[in-house]
Design a protein around this motif. Structure first.
Motif, PDB file in Angstrom:
ATOM      1  N   GLY A 110      54.330  61.237  47.354  1.00 42.48           N
ATOM      2  CA  GLY A 110      54.909  60.294  46.296  1.00 42.48           C
ATOM      3  C   GLY A 110      54.114  59.200  46.268  1.00 42.48           C
ATOM      4  N   GLN A 111      52.714  59.293  46.726  1.00 40.29           N
ATOM      5  CA  GLN A 111      51.980  57.819  46.478  1.00 40.29           C
ATOM      6  C   GLN A 111      50.664  58.209  45.840  1.00 40.29           C
ATOM      7  OE1 GLN A 111      51.489  55.354  49.984  1.00 40.29           O
ATOM      8  NE2 GLN A 111      52.199  57.178  51.311  1.00 40.29           N
ATOM      9  N   THR A 112      50.134  57.330  44.962  1.00 39.41           N
ATOM     10  CA  THR A 112      49.073  57.517  44.176  1.00 39.41           C
ATOM     11  C   THR A 112      48.310  56.111  44.562  1.00 39.41           C
ATOM     12  OG1 THR A 112      50.213  58.444  42.649  1.00 39.41           O
ATOM     13  CG2 THR A 112      48.218  57.752  41.888  1.00 39.41           C
ATOM     14  N   ARG A 113      46.907  56.398  44.544  1.00 38.75           N
ATOM     15  CA  ARG A 113      45.858  55.507  44.568  1.00 38.75           C
ATOM     16  C   ARG A 113      45.543  55.070  43.178  1.00 38.75           C
ATOM     17  NH1 ARG A 113      40.232  54.295  45.237  1.00 38.75           N
ATOM     18  NH2 ARG A 113      40.090  52.472  46.704  1.00 38.75           N
ATOM     19  N   VAL A 114      45.383  54.003  42.800  1.00 35.93           N
ATOM     20  CA  VAL A 114      45.077  53.276  41.263  1.00 35.93           C
ATOM     21  C   VAL A 114      43.988  52.377  41.265  1.00 35.93           C
ATOM     22  CG1 VAL A 114      45.859  52.726  39.163  1.00 35.93           C
ATOM     23  CG2 VAL A 114      47.422  53.923  40.785  1.00 35.93           C
ATOM     24  N   LEU A 193      39.413  41.285  35.710  1.00 33.90           N
ATOM     25  CA  LEU A 193      39.771  41.625  37.226  1.00 33.90           C
ATOM     26  C   LEU A 193      39.730  43.019  37.320  1.00 33.90           C
ATOM     27  CD1 LEU A 193      43.044  39.528  37.630  1.00 33.90           C
ATOM     28  CD2 LEU A 193      40.680  38.993  38.519  1.00 33.90           C
ATOM     29  N   GLN A 194      39.150  43.516  38.558  1.00 36.00           N
ATOM     30  CA  GLN A 194      39.276  44.759  38.773  1.00 36.00           C
ATOM     31  C   GLN A 194      39.616  44.981  40.218  1.00 36.00           C
ATOM     32  OE1 GLN A 194      35.388  46.217  38.377  1.00 36.00           O
ATOM     33  NE2 GLN A 194      34.554  45.558  40.380  1.00 36.00           N
ATOM     34  N   GLY A 195      40.318  46.199  40.674  1.00 34.85           N
ATOM     35  CA  GLY A 195      40.701  46.280  41.979  1.00 34.85           C
ATOM     36  C   GLY A 195      41.432  47.515  42.165  1.00 34.85           C
ATOM     37  N   VAL A 196      42.293  47.343  43.228  1.00 39.60           N
ATOM     38  CA  VAL A 196      43.207  48.746  43.796  1.00 39.60           C
ATOM     39  C   VAL A 196      44.488  48.668  44.129  1.00 39.60           C
ATOM     40  CG1 VAL A 196      43.373  50.716  45.323  1.00 39.60           C
ATOM     41  CG2 VAL A 196      40.812  49.841  44.489  1.00 39.60           C
ATOM     42  N   VAL A 197      45.380  49.321  43.555  1.00 39.12           N
ATOM     43  CA  VAL A 197      46.730  49.138  44.036  1.00 39.12           C
ATOM     44  C   VAL A 197      47.344  50.695  44.769  1.00 39.12           C
ATOM     45  CG1 VAL A 197      47.290  47.088  42.336  1.00 39.12           C
ATOM     46  CG2 VAL A 197      47.778  49.593  41.563  1.00 39.12           C
ATOM     47  N   MET A 198      48.240  50.418  45.311  1.00 33.19           N
ATOM     48  CA  MET A 198      48.883  51.717  45.774  1.00 33.19           C
ATOM     49  C   MET A 198      50.236  51.725  45.096  1.00 33.19           C
ATOM     50  SD  MET A 198      46.801  53.137  47.808  1.00 33.19           S
ATOM     51  CE  MET A 198      47.837  54.124  48.601  1.00 33.19           C
ATOM     52  N   ALA A 199      50.383  52.991  44.456  1.00 29.41           N
ATOM     53  CA  ALA A 199      51.792  53.066  43.477  1.00 29.41           C
ATOM     54  C   ALA A 199      52.532  54.144  44.465  1.00 29.41           C
ATOM     55  CB  ALA A 199      51.299  53.483  42.376  1.00 29.41           C
ATOM     56  N   ARG A 200      54.027  53.921  44.278  1.00 27.33           N
ATOM     57  CA  ARG A 200      54.846  54.781  44.852  1.00 27.33           C
ATOM     58  C   ARG A 200      56.104  55.112  44.048  1.00 27.33           C
ATOM     59  NH1 ARG A 200      55.724  57.047  50.101  1.00 27.33           N
ATOM     60  NH2 ARG A 200      57.724  57.576  50.532  1.00 27.33           N
ATOM     61  N   ARG A 201      56.483  56.367  43.894  1.00 29.09           N
ATOM     62  CA  ARG A 201      57.429  56.647  42.858  1.00 29.09           C
ATOM     63  C   ARG A 201      58.917  56.733  43.597  1.00 29.09           C
ATOM     64  NH1 ARG A 201      57.878  57.294  37.676  1.00 29.09           N
ATOM     65  NH2 ARG A 201      59.794  58.155  36.765  1.00 29.09           N
ATOM     66  N   VAL A 202      59.578  55.940  43.626  1.00 26.66           N
ATOM     67  CA  VAL A 202      61.183  55.997  44.365  1.00 26.66           C
ATOM     68  C   VAL A 202      62.077  56.047  43.235  1.00 26.66           C
ATOM     69  CG1 VAL A 202      62.216  54.762  46.212  1.00 26.66           C
ATOM     70  CG2 VAL A 202      59.888  54.729  46.067  1.00 26.66           C
ATOM     71  N   GLU A 211      45.942  46.288  47.057  1.00 26.63           N
ATOM     72  CA  GLU A 211      45.158  46.595  48.124  1.00 26.63           C
ATOM     73  C   GLU A 211      43.923  45.587  48.098  1.00 26.63           C
ATOM     74  OE1 GLU A 211      45.170  49.080  50.509  1.00 26.63           O
ATOM     75  OE2 GLU A 211      47.199  49.004  50.034  1.00 26.63           O
ATOM     76  N   GLU A 212      43.366  45.502  46.852  1.00 21.70           N
ATOM     77  CA  GLU A 212      42.324  44.540  46.615  1.00 21.70           C
ATOM     78  C   GLU A 212      42.092  44.284  45.315  1.00 21.70           C
ATOM     79  OE1 GLU A 212      38.311  47.063  46.308  1.00 21.70           O
ATOM     80  OE2 GLU A 212      39.395  48.077  48.100  1.00 21.70           O
ATOM     81  N   ILE A 213      41.424  42.955  45.075  1.00 25.30           N
ATOM     82  CA  ILE A 213      41.141  42.473  43.613  1.00 25.30           C
ATOM     83  C   ILE A 213      39.974  41.597  43.665  1.00 25.30           C
ATOM     84  CG2 ILE A 213      42.665  40.634  44.072  1.00 25.30           C
ATOM     85  CD1 ILE A 213      43.505  40.618  41.181  1.00 25.30           C
ATOM     86  N   HIS A 214      39.337  41.698  42.676  1.00 26.23           N
ATOM     87  CA  HIS A 214      38.066  41.207  42.264  1.00 26.23           C
ATOM     88  C   HIS A 214      37.821  40.499  40.926  1.00 26.23           C
ATOM     89  CE1 HIS A 214      36.786  43.089  45.963  1.00 26.23           C
ATOM     90  NE2 HIS A 214      37.178  44.245  45.668  1.00 26.23           N
ATOM     91  N   PRO A 215      37.439  39.421  41.043  1.00 27.13           N
ATOM     92  CA  PRO A 215      37.230  38.770  39.519  1.00 27.13           C
ATOM     93  C   PRO A 215      36.036  39.367  38.663  1.00 27.13           C
ATOM     94  CG  PRO A 215      36.402  37.382  41.084  1.00 27.13           C
ATOM     95  CD  PRO A 215      37.005  38.013  41.827  1.00 27.13           C
ATOM     96  N   VAL A 216      36.028  39.395  37.551  1.00 30.97           N
ATOM     97  CA  VAL A 216      34.943  39.997  36.688  1.00 30.97           C
ATOM     98  C   VAL A 216      34.536  39.011  35.835  1.00 30.97           C
ATOM     99  CG1 VAL A 216      33.865  41.664  35.190  1.00 30.97           C
ATOM    100  CG2 VAL A 216      35.536  42.287  37.142  1.00 30.97           C
ATOM    101  N   GLY A 217      33.424  38.051  35.979  1.00 25.92           N
ATOM    102  CA  GLY A 217      33.062  36.963  35.141  1.00 25.92           C
ATOM    103  C   GLY A 217      33.894  35.734  35.646  1.00 25.92           C
ATOM    104  N   LEU A 218      33.815  34.740  35.136  1.00 23.73           N
ATOM    105  CA  LEU A 218      33.915  33.291  35.170  1.00 23.73           C
ATOM    106  C   LEU A 218      35.482  33.161  35.526  1.00 23.73           C
ATOM    107  CD1 LEU A 218      31.660  31.036  33.134  1.00 23.73           C
ATOM    108  CD2 LEU A 218      31.489  31.614  35.622  1.00 23.73           C
ATOM    109  N   PRO A 219      35.894  32.397  36.560  1.00 19.79           N
ATOM    110  CA  PRO A 219      37.466  32.363  36.755  1.00 19.79           C
ATOM    111  C   PRO A 219      37.896  31.488  35.732  1.00 19.79           C
ATOM    112  CG  PRO A 219      36.273  31.051  38.443  1.00 19.79           C
ATOM    113  CD  PRO A 219      35.255  32.013  37.939  1.00 19.79           C
ATOM    114  N   LEU A 220      39.235  31.440  35.712  1.00 21.07           N
ATOM    115  CA  LEU A 220      40.134  30.611  34.787  1.00 21.07           C
ATOM    116  C   LEU A 220      40.693  29.370  35.576  1.00 21.07           C
ATOM    117  CD1 LEU A 220      42.085  33.317  32.748  1.00 21.07           C
ATOM    118  CD2 LEU A 220      39.745  32.173  32.070  1.00 21.07           C
TER     119      LEU A 220
END
Length: 889
Positions: A110-114, A193-202, A211-220
């Motif tokens: 039931g888990q998906t890496r996105v 923004l780019q990154g990774v989330v873990m998704a689970r259907r319940v 899981e992780e997140i990274h800015p792309v370009g100048l921050p706001l």
């Protein structure tokens, strides 16, 4: 029920129309289905049938595609769900997620890496805050020091009172504490923004975890304006700058008003503080008394304590005090220290300390402690004094003048009662009871001296009945019940002051050790004890004292009547074994100025043996204390056992004058000898003749007036009565001597047929002749304890020639009296014994008597003892020697 945290499940696709079973038209060449009729029998499809069939095929294809899409939606989240999750992670409504791209990788279970990429944009302008004080000073040119000063005024603990005095409704806003903003990000700006989330259907819904997140370009950068509060100012915006400047101006104006009000307020505070300090100092003025308790912290034991302020120095802020416990008022421990007041505090701080040398021995808690300590006190305006040390908690309350006086009276009460009960002149009567034998002995206790508020007491105890005895006591009145308990009166009696004539069982004879009488008043009584006796004594009433005074006066009179120059008493002296022998005591001389006297003890067993002593006398106690003078004649041959008759040594003796006898003791180490000399009734209270009805009393003697005719007279209840001579004569060698030469010390006893006795007869040691009465004249009869005789006429003493030859004749009386015996013919006879060669008299047979010459040619003889019943002869050495006869019943 679906999980609300998950995205909604895709709607179910509707089922296609149920297709009818295919039928072949007549004449059709298509084979029949396997379960249908054979093909040869199927008819060709009609057009309508073909349309239906084609629709069914399309439906089947769509259904298969939907199933595939549905299966895919179950393995990866939708972009909408992912965008909503990322928007929630931004934490600001001013930022929105515009687009999301994802790449999903199912992981099973039931888990998906996105992996995602998102476009983030601002909705509103974003701001950051800058220091307001710097902006005010640098850009708006507001007085920074003025702001700081005003800020300090409003930070004062009394700012509310000062603001009220300044007329300010409240505290204005500090412009330096406002929010000054500048633009950080304009509205519509974007970033990635780019990154990774873990998704689970319940339960049909997706849940995410980042899981992780990274800015792309100048921050706001920045925050929405609303996040900085409701009162914000944007730098560089004219309206906001004007408003901020106006706020600062108003704030500085309020500061000026506060500064003026503060000056007035401080003056008021100073006045109030001075008044408050004055009021507090009034609570510690000298003489102020505080009463309270000291509680020991470890066990909560409580003691009463009293603190008296004794001195205050306003120049040095020094204070002196005395601490007391409940033991009494006199004992107090000295404390010294300082006082101080604190601004804004309605209390006075007192720091009081005591040194170890202020300790008072035996005075109880705090006063008797050997250490030194300091108590920090606080005194409030209500007069409550509180203090605490590591060991005690103190709480005391100020007393009014009346309350302080009552406390002093309360603390002094035991001491005052003891002081009053031991006042000089007070007399108590009661008993001393032996703890050992329970024997009760009546006594008097009289306080004769009290000085320095009872610091020095002197008292005496005396006998009430019998021989007068006395012991002296020295003592004090204790000032503190912790030292004295209930028995504040302490009297010490030295063992050296005992009476050796009395046994140790008596309070007057006890000499085992010194005694300390501990006594307390109980109403009009004194109750107490020492190591060997208990006491319960009652204060003498005026009536009792009157009787006591009369008794004392009578004791003085009796002493004076018994102990006087010339008095002679016959008695006995006995030892512990019971041996007793006769002796006589003669009072030789007395000096009333220093109360001294000299006496002679004479043996009645061997004539001429005597021992002289001298010493002092005391009429109050009736005691005579004597010591050997070195004069006397002793016989060491063993015939006499009495020490001072048989030894050439010095001795001490004590005599005590009682109502009926003179008692006493010869004080020697090896033995104990007791004297007893009976005293006739005429020497004690009242002679019989004093009560003679209608007697004419001579004021100089206190006796009835003496007769005027020459002769001898006996005092009876009816007055003086003449004694008969009854044909008195001297008889010698059983032959009557007709010569009338009679008398104890006459030169000749008489001669047989006118002849002088031979020298041998005159010098023999025993009886030389007899004084004989053979007349029949009536003889007066008197009681044996009331024999008082007066001789009217001239007596003849020994000649100078005889005195020069025999000095002892100076003490031989001119009038003497002796018992007679009856011979075979009924005549009454008294033996005449040799005194010195050529002289004879009654000698040791003479009755003890006292001779006085109250008037010229008047000789008064008073028998000092009680005469046994019988007949007696009276011999007088006169110009014409005479003899008289009397009877005693």
């Amino acid at each position: 029920m679906a999980d609300p945290s998950l995205p909604p499940r895709p709607p179910s696709r509707p089922a296609g129309p149920k297709l009818p079973a295919p039928t072949a038209p007549a004449g059709s060449s298509f084979p029949a289905p396997p379960d249908g009729p054979p093909a040869a029998s199927r008819a060709p499809l009609a057009r309508k049938t073909k349309v239906i069939l084609a629709s069914g095929i399309v439906a089947v294809v769509l259904l298969a595609w939907g199933a595939l899409a549905w299966q895919r939606s179950l393995s990866r989240p939708g972009n909408g769900d992912l965008r909503a999750f990322l928007a929630s992670q931004l934490g600001s409504s001013s930022l929105v997620v515009k687009g999301v791209d994802q790449s999903a990788t199912p992981l099973g279970d039931g888990q998906t890496r996105v992996a995602f990429t998102a476009d983030i944009r601002t909705v509103d302008t974003l701001y950051t805050q800058i220091p307001a004080d710097g902006y005010l000073a640098d850009q708006l040119h507001v007085d920074a020091r003025g702001l700081e000063k005003t800020r300090g005024l409003f930070a004062d603990p009394n700012a509310a009172k000062i603001a009220s005095a300044a007329g300010l409704a409240g505290f204005p806003s500090d412009p330096a504490r406002t929010s000054v903003l500048k633009v950080a990000t304009a509205a519509g700006a974007s970033t990635g923004l780019q990154g990774v989330v873990m998704a689970r259907r319940v339960s049909g819904r997706w849940s995410f975890s980042l899981e992780e997140i990274h800015p792309v370009g100048l921050p706001l950068a920045g925050q929405p304006r609303a996040s900085f509060g409701t009162s914000t100012y944007v730098a560089g915006v004219k309206a906001d700058d004007d408003a901020l400047r106006a706020l600062a101006t108003s704030y500085l104006a309020a500061g000026d008003r506060m500064a003026a009000a503060r000056t007035r307020y401080e003056a008021q505070l100073a006045a109030e503080r001075a008044a408050r300090v004055a009021a507090l100092l009034a609570l510690v003025k000298p003489g102020t008394l505080y009463r309270g308790t000291a509680i020991r912290q470890y066990d909560q034991h409580t003691w009463p304590v009293f603190l008296e302020i004794t001195g205050v120095n306003a120049d040095t802020a020094e204070v002196k005090a005395r601490l007391r416990n409940d033991g009494g008022w006199s004992d107090a421990r000295e404390f010294t220290g300082t006082y101080a007041s604190v601004d804004g505090d309605d209390t006075l701080r007192l720091s009081l300390g005591t040194r170890s040398d202020q300790m008072i021995q035996g005075a109880g808690p705090f006063l008797g402690d050997t250490g030194e300590w300091t108590i920090p006190f606080t005194l409030d305006s209500q007069g409550v004094l509180k203090g605490q040390t590591s060991s005690f908690v103190y709480r005391l309350t100020r007393l009014s003048g009346a309350e302080a006086a009552a406390v002093k009276t309360e603390l002094e009460a035991p001491f005052a009662a003891a002081l009053e009960a031991s006042r000089a002149g007070l007399v108590y009567h009661g008993a001393a009871v032996s703890k050992r034998s329970q024997a009760s002995e009546p006594i008097l206790l009289e306080f004769v001296r009290q000085e320095n508020d009872g610091a020095l007491l002197a008292a005496k105890i005396e006998t009430i009945d019998g021989v007068h005895r006395q012991r002296s006591l020295q003592g004090t009145v204790e000032t503190n019940v912790y030292r004295g308990g209930d028995h504040l009166i302490r009297l010490r009696m030295s063992r050296q002051d005992h009476d050796p004539q009395v046994s140790n069982g008596s309070i007057f004879g006890f000499d085992w050790n010194d005694l300390t009488l501990m006594m307390r008043p109980e109403g009009n009584q004194l109750v107490g004890e020492d190591a060997s006796f208990t006491y319960r004594l009652t204060r003498a009433t005026p009536e009792y004292l009157a009787r006591l005074s009369a008794a004392k006066a009578e004791a003085h009179r009796r002493f004076a009547s018994v102990i006087r120059p010339g008095a002679v008493y016959d008695g006995t002296v006995s030892d512990r074994s019971g041996f007793a022998t006769s002796l006589r005591v003669r009072i030789l001389s007395m000096d009333t100025s220093d109360r001294t006297l000299a006496v002679r003890f004479e043996s009645r067993v061997q004539y001429g043996v005597y021992h002289e002593m001298s010493g002092t006398y005391d009429e109050d106690s009736g005691l005579i204390k004597l010591g050997s003078t070195g004069k006397g004649v002793f016989n060491p041959n063993g015939v006499l056992r009495v020490p001072f008759f048989s030894q050439n040594a010095t001795f001490q003796a004590v005599l005590a004058v009682g109502k009926t006898a003179i008692g006493g003791q010869l004080q020697i180490w090896s033995d104990s000898w007791t004297f007893n000399f009976p005293v006739g009734a005429v020497l004690t209270p009242a002679a019989a003749a004093d009560a003679a009805a209608g007697a004419n009393i001579d004021p100089t003697t206190g006796l009835p007036a003496f007769p005027s005719a020459q002769g001898a007279y006996i005092l009876t209840d009816a007055g003086w009565k003449a004694l008969p001579m009854n044909n008195a004569k001297v008889t010698y060698d059983a032959l009557e001597v007709t010569s009338q030469t009679l008398g104890g010390i006459n030169a000749l006893l008489g001669a047989l047929n006118g002849r002088q006795p031979s020298q041998q007869d005159q010098t023999r040691p025993d009886k030389l002749a007899s004084l004989t009465f053979d007349g029949s004249d009536p003889v007066p009869v008197v009681r044996g304890d009331q024999v008082r005789i007066v001789y009217i006429g001239h007596t003849v003493p020994a000649s100078a020639e005889m005195l020069g030859k025999y000095p002892q004749l100076a003490d031989y009386p001119a009038v003497e009296m002796a018992p007679t015996h009856t011979d075979g013919e009924g005549r009454r006879q008294a033996d005449l014994l040799r005194i010195v060669p050529g002289l004879a008299g009654f000698r040791q047979n003479r009755m003890a008597a006292m001779l006085e010459t109250p008037k010229p040619d008047v000789t008064l003889l008073t028998c000092t003892g009680t005469l046994p019943p019988g007949t007696y002869a009276l011999s007088v050495s006169s110009d014409k020697p005479e003899a008289f006869e009397l009877n005693v019943r």
